[in-house]
Design an enzyme around this catalytic site. Structure first.
Site, PDB file in Angstrom:
ATOM      1  N   THR A  41      -4.564  -8.481   7.772  1.00  9.04           N
ATOM      2  CA  THR A  41      -3.336  -7.063   7.255  1.00  9.04           C
ATOM      3  C   THR A  41      -3.502  -6.850   5.489  1.00  9.04           C
ATOM      4  OG1 THR A  41      -1.443  -8.852   6.679  1.00  9.04           O
ATOM      5  CG2 THR A  41      -1.544  -8.214   8.787  1.00  9.04           C
TER       6      THR A  41
ATOM      7  N   LYS B 156       9.174  -1.034   2.687  1.00 10.56           N
ATOM      8  CA  LYS B 156       8.074  -1.479   3.565  1.00 10.56           C
ATOM      9  C   LYS B 156       8.731  -2.788   3.726  1.00 10.56           C
ATOM     10  CE  LYS B 156       4.840  -0.742   0.722  1.00 10.56           C
ATOM     11  NZ  LYS B 156       3.743  -0.963  -0.168  1.00 10.56           N
TER      12      LYS B 156
ATOM     13  N   GLY C 183      -4.413  -5.320   1.665  1.00 11.54           N
ATOM     14  CA  GLY C 183      -4.548  -3.927   2.092  1.00 11.54           C
ATOM     15  C   GLY C 183      -3.383  -2.669   3.338  1.00 11.54           C
ATOM     16  N   THR C 184      -2.349  -2.921   3.519  1.00 15.03           N
ATOM     17  CA  THR C 184      -1.763  -2.669   4.399  1.00 15.03           C
ATOM     18  C   THR C 184      -0.892  -1.289   3.530  1.00 15.03           C
ATOM     19  OG1 THR C 184      -0.194  -4.503   4.305  1.00 15.03           O
ATOM     20  CG2 THR C 184      -1.624  -4.016   6.632  1.00 15.03           C
ATOM     21  N   GLY C 185      -0.734  -2.089   2.793  1.00 14.07           N
ATOM     22  CA  GLY C 185       0.323  -1.704   1.487  1.00 14.07           C
ATOM     23  C   GLY C 185      -0.340  -0.102   0.102  1.00 14.07           C
ATOM     24  N   CYS C 186      -1.796  -0.299   0.162  1.00 10.39           N
ATOM     25  CA  CYS C 186      -3.091   0.808  -0.736  1.00 10.39           C
ATOM     26  C   CYS C 186      -2.574   1.790   0.878  1.00 10.39           C
ATOM     27  CB  CYS C 186      -3.910   0.152  -1.088  1.00 10.39           C
ATOM     28  SG  CYS C 186      -3.139  -1.703  -1.959  1.00 10.39           S
TER      29      CYS C 186
HETATM   30  N1  ATP Z   1       2.404  -6.887  11.682  1.00 11.46           N
HETATM   31  C1  ATP Z   1       2.621  -5.051  10.526  1.00 11.46           C
HETATM   32  N2  ATP Z   1       2.859  -4.779  12.353  1.00 11.46           N
HETATM   33  C2  ATP Z   1       2.876  -3.055  12.172  1.00 11.46           C
HETATM   34  N3  ATP Z   1       3.467  -2.554  11.068  1.00 11.46           N
HETATM   35  C3  ATP Z   1       3.157  -3.497   9.894  1.00 11.46           C
HETATM   36  C4  ATP Z   1       3.162  -4.282   9.989  1.00 11.46           C
HETATM   37  N4  ATP Z   1       2.659  -5.488   8.388  1.00 11.46           N
HETATM   38  C5  ATP Z   1       3.116  -3.837   8.208  1.00 11.46           C
HETATM   39  N5  ATP Z   1       3.457  -2.736   8.782  1.00 11.46           N
HETATM   40  C6  ATP Z   1       3.484  -1.844   8.156  1.00 11.46           C
HETATM   41  O1  ATP Z   1       2.516  -1.187   6.965  1.00 11.46           O
HETATM   42  C7  ATP Z   1       3.051  -0.737   5.843  1.00 11.46           C
HETATM   43  C8  ATP Z   1       3.130  -1.454   4.791  1.00 11.46           C
HETATM   44  O2  ATP Z   1       3.819  -2.600   4.240  1.00 11.46           O
HETATM   45  P1  ATP Z   1       3.382  -3.880   3.889  1.00 11.46           P
HETATM   46  O3  ATP Z   1       5.070  -3.977   3.619  1.00 11.46           O
HETATM   47  O4  ATP Z   1       3.110  -5.082   4.331  1.00 11.46           O
HETATM   48  O5  ATP Z   1       3.049  -3.799   2.200  1.00 11.46           O
HETATM   49  P2  ATP Z   1       2.650  -4.711   0.879  1.00 11.46           P
HETATM   50  O6  ATP Z   1       3.875  -5.990   1.032  1.00 11.46           O
HETATM   51  O7  ATP Z   1       2.019  -3.354  -0.073  1.00 11.46           O
HETATM   52  O8  ATP Z   1       0.925  -4.703   1.588  1.00 11.46           O
HETATM   53  P3  ATP Z   1      -0.132  -5.285   0.534  1.00 11.46           P
HETATM   54  O9  ATP Z   1       0.111  -6.523   1.087  1.00 11.46           O
HETATM   55  O10 ATP Z   1      -1.334  -4.814   0.517  1.00 11.46           O
HETATM   56  O11 ATP Z   1       0.426  -5.398  -0.544  1.00 11.46           O
HETATM   57  C9  ATP Z   1       4.669  -0.525   5.844  1.00 11.46           C
HETATM   58  O12 ATP Z   1       4.591   1.121   7.026  1.00 11.46           O
HETATM   59  C10 ATP Z   1       4.670  -1.427   6.966  1.00 11.46           C
HETATM   60  O13 ATP Z   1       5.735  -1.089   7.943  1.00 11.46           O
HETATM   61  C1  HMH Z   2      -6.529  -4.391  -6.440  1.00  7.87           C
HETATM   62  C2  HMH Z   2      -5.595  -4.641  -5.688  1.00  7.87           C
HETATM   63  N1  HMH Z   2      -5.026  -3.594  -5.837  1.00  7.87           N
HETATM   64  C3  HMH Z   2      -3.154  -3.948  -5.360  1.00  7.87           C
HETATM   65  C4  HMH Z   2      -3.137  -4.643  -3.976  1.00  7.87           C
HETATM   66  C5  HMH Z   2      -2.094  -5.567  -3.497  1.00  7.87           C
HETATM   67  O1  HMH Z   2      -2.656  -5.314  -2.004  1.00  7.87           O
HETATM   68  C6  HMH Z   2      -4.333  -5.669  -4.411  1.00  7.87           C
HETATM   69  N2  HMH Z   2      -4.801  -7.181  -3.831  1.00  7.87           N
HETATM   70  N3  HMH Z   2      -5.439  -5.906  -5.090  1.00  7.87           N
END
Ligand code: ATP
Ligand code: HMH
Length: 267
Positions: free
Chosen positions: A209, A176, A211-214
């Site tokens: 932003t 990602k 929670g995007t990854g979860c």
């Molecule tokens: N500003 C943005 N605009 C469009 N898409 C985004 C943006 N930020 C993140 N994404 C998308 O969101 C999804 C999650 O990616 P991200 O790299 O943010 O995950 P993460 O770092 O695991 O998130 P978290 O902060 O929840 O741990 C991916 O598909 C990424 O391309």
């Molecule tokens: C509980 C939990 N899981 C995953 C993440 C990653 O975003 C977080 N901040 N908190």
């Protein structure tokens, strides 16, 4: 009436409701998927950061999974925050024992504010015990660097890392491109063992932003539970996250969460 669109999340609790179990269950619900959960850790967390983490005893984690799978037919599973080696081993063993398939591994390592959500010593176990069981593994760029031992500065680096992570044994890899403020925001790399596909969306300009990854890994899991093919599941999940970012919530004093209400709010 029989209902079979059911998913399981094995992850940590975010008291602020933006990430972890809370994000996963909301995402499942907005896909019309019934969500079940096994909680691995409790975090005292809000939009400003993570104040405290307490892990759940691994016997209780196992008991949660056992209670679910001996009664309910699970179509797809995701893992999120697993915190340490003991939990990773317990969860990996349960996934094997109950033959849980369609596993999405989100290898959560640090929070957006830089707090460690995994023990450094646990990463080897993630690589050898859990990732080989994954249908899809979804590292962000930072996690991909740790898993591949490569520095990632460009799209080409993301593609190289995807191949190395694929060799750990996952069927598909999605790296990602969120997190850092550069031209790779919203650009993800998909690798199926042969071809790399670059998945791009517009960059959403928002501070909120969390929670995007979860949310992305939960939406992929929900789509798998609905019977979608892995690549379609990922593409549709990415659309879900893009919308959730467009409709993110200005909540608290820090980084607010992505919003799940857009299907109800859209004109
Ligand atoms: N500003 C943005 N605009 C469009 N898409 C985004 C943006 N930020 C993140 N994404 C998308 O969101 C999804 C999650 O990616 P991200 O790299 O943010 O995950 P993460 O770092 O695991 O998130 P978290 O902060 O929840 O741990 C991916 O598909 C990424 O391309
Ligand atoms: C509980 C939990 N899981 C995953 C993440 C990653 O975003 C977080 N901040 N908190």
């Amino acid at each position: 009436m029989g209902f079979s669109n059911i998913a399981l999340t094995i992850a940590g609790s975010d008291s602020g409701g933006g990430a972890g179990i809370q994000a996963d269950l909301k995402t499942f619900a907005f896909h019309c998927v019934h969500g079940t959960s096994a909680i691995t850790c409790i975090t005292a967390q809000n939009t400003l950061g993570v104040n405290q983490v307490k892990k759940i005893n691994s016997d209780l984690i196992k008991a949660q999974i056992e209670a679910i799978v001996t009664d309910i037919n699970i179509k797809a599973v995701k893992t999120g925050m697993l915190f340490d080696e003991e939990i990773i081993i317990a969860v990996s063993q349960q996934i094997k024992q109950w033959k849980l398939s369609q596993l999405v591994v989100d290898p959560v390592m640090v929070s957006r504010t830089g707090v460690k959500l995994i023990d450094e010593g646990a990463i080897a176990s993630l690589k050898t015990n859990l990732i080989p069981q994954a249908l899809i593994v979804t590292p962000n760029r930072y996690e991909a660097q740790i898993l591949s031992n490569l520095s990632i500065f460009s799209l080409e680096d993301m593609k190289k890392a995807a191949q190395i992570i694929y060799n750990l044994g996952a069927k598909f890899v999605l790296i990602k491109g969120g997190g850092m403020k550069d031209n790779l925001q919203g650009v993800d790399v998909w690798f199926d063992g042969k071809n790399c596909e670059v998945l791009t969306t517009e960059t959403i300009k928002t501070k909120h932003t969390h929670g995007t990854g979860c949310t992305l890994s939960a939406a992929i899991t929900a789509n798998l539970a609905l019977g979608k093919d892995p690549f379609i599941a990922v593409k549709q999940a990415k659309d879900y996250v893009t919308n959730a970012l467009k409709y993110s919530l200005e909540i608290g004093k820090g980084t607010g969460p992505v919003g799940h209400f857009f299907p109800l709010l859209k004109p």
